[in-house]
Scaffold this active site. Structure first.
Site, PDB file in Angstrom:
ATOM      1  CG  ASP A   1      -2.270   0.668   0.942  1.00  0.00           C
ATOM      2  OD1 ASP A   1      -2.253   1.803   0.427  1.00  0.00           O
ATOM      3  OD2 ASP A   1      -3.319   0.080   1.243  1.00  0.00           O
TER       4      ASP A   1
ATOM      5  CG  ASP B   1      -7.903   0.331  -0.092  1.00  0.00           C
ATOM      6  OD1 ASP B   1      -7.359  -0.549  -0.793  1.00  0.00           O
ATOM      7  OD2 ASP B   1      -7.582   1.536  -0.149  1.00  0.00           O
ATOM      8  CB  ALA B   2      -7.966  -5.827   1.722  1.00  0.00           C
ATOM      9  CE  LYS B   3      -3.949   0.110  -2.162  1.00  0.00           C
ATOM     10  NZ  LYS B   3      -4.847   0.718  -1.180  1.00  0.00           N
ATOM     11  NE  ARG B   4      -5.700  -9.006   3.058  1.00  0.00           N
ATOM     12  CZ  ARG B   4      -5.536  -7.964   3.873  1.00  0.00           C
ATOM     13  NH1 ARG B   4      -4.886  -6.877   3.474  1.00  0.00           N
ATOM     14  NH2 ARG B   4      -6.000  -7.992   5.109  1.00  0.00           N
TER      15      ARG B   4
END
Lengths: 249, 249
Positions: free
Chosen positions: A90, B85-88
């Site tokens: 992030d 919003d975790a952007k995994r």
């Protein structure tokens, strides 16, 4: 002691680079789960260079699962380092909170990070100078072809950019899946610490590693092969077997 | 109703694509934290097309923070969708557990994913047919130049590969930071749902969007600009102001 010192020491003690992946498929975060995890750790510890719990399996159990992840890491003997497999990435400001979660709250010694968003996503983790990071280079899944293995203008592939980022930071290592990394791939990445997924259930031939003249510590993850394969063997027997395979014996 | 139907309806109701980013900097997951979050949601809801809590800020509070994240999502009125919003990003087998965590446990309507590991990392999320995903395309941070904006052999930049992946799935949208995406960048990405970070504290000019002939829903995130900037204004006043800016009024 830094993460890498702890890791080198542990590789020397066990004579192998076995990383035991704690990808534990549980229905509930209850006492039975805690007992299962404690049994795995107790039995495998003598053969283990590093443990690698994957955050996903704990997150899928809700906040009780995150509590179990804290407890799991606390169960691991202090001389065996822990890589939290979280693949976070992030903006820098937000990564500071992820770094806090991984290192201060969960107590991991190292963490896997996704490099797609670039350099400033690493910095908050590098600020913890005794900790380690592993950047995703070439992963072991079919989708590695979509971005990681694409060719850049002027030659080279995308993962090589990550290799270069890794080489700039002594605390950093690279994730390199043997199913997608050919011997030629291996030859094109710098001599940085490696975390190899893709043995056992994911496939991949570890022999390629033994030919290479590398000095940085290399660990090879086995998860399902110890936790769920060959149920007629104990966790200790399976860990001992995989430690030998990885040592090339 | 699918995520995108819910989102389109909400954009129509509010007349704006305001995404309120719940990047909440808290010391503890306690009653004061719960009251603060409830106040933000109550005041901003009339102007909000979609809420976007970022997992990092909750994870940094330990398992109590994950409990607070569950509670936060449950506080949001049911007609306003939620992007976690975790952007995994992980191999397919593991992503199934992340998908379970995001959708079944936390109850999000959509989630941000990191596309670096490729196509099979999306599938477990796409299996939830009423949910949405946003793939990181061009992010708003300095490190976007390291991989996202690199040029490929044969032309085009890395993020354009992600644009193509996005266009293949009706449930998928793209994250596009205006600080790094020029009008030329915008012209080279398909007409897919957009999630725009980088207004307010991160900078970025939303006017570029209004000139483009796009039909897919576009939302613009404001987080610090509502939560922490201009303390002399109420959350409601700041949300109303940003909703107007985003609508181009």
């Amino acid at each position: 002691m830094t993460y890498l010192e702890k890791l080198r020491h542990r590789i020397a003690v066990t004579g192998s680079g076995l990383c035991v992946g704690l990808d534990i498929r549980l229905e509930k975060a209850d006492d039975a789960a805690r007992a299962f995890i404690a049994d795995v750790i107790t039995q495998t510890a003598p053969y283990t260079a590093v443990y690698k719990p994957n955050s996903a399996y704990f997150e899928a159990l809700g906040w009780e699962g995150m509590k179990l992840l804290e407890e799991t890491i606390a169960m691991i003997p202090k001389d065996i380092p822990v890589i939290l497999d979280a693949k976070r990435g992030d903006i820098g400001e937000t990564q500071r909170y992820y770094a806090k979660a991984c290192f201060d709250i969960l107590g991991a010694d190292a963490v896997t990070l996704n490099p797609y968003m670039g350099r400033d996503t690493l910095e908050p983790f590098l600020d913890y100078q005794d900790k380690g990071i592993y950047l995703l280079g070439v992963t072991s899944n079919p989708g590695a072809v979509d971005i990681e293995l694409q060719t850049l203008q002027g030659g080279g592939q995308v993962f090589e950019l990550v290799g270069k980022m890794t080489a700039q930071h002594p605390q950093a290592g690279l994730v390199l899946g043997l199913t997608n990394a050919t011997p030629e791939t291996l030859a094109r990445i710098p001599d940085v610490p490696l975390l190899i997924p893709g043995l056992g259930a994911q496939g991949g031939d570890v022999a390629a590693l033994h030919g290479a003249a590398r000095t940085a510590p290399c660990v090879v993850n086995v998860s399902r092969g110890i936790l769920y394969a060959e149920p007629e063997l104990t966790f200790a027997q399976k860990a001992e077997k995989w430690a030998r395979v990885i040592a090339g014996k």
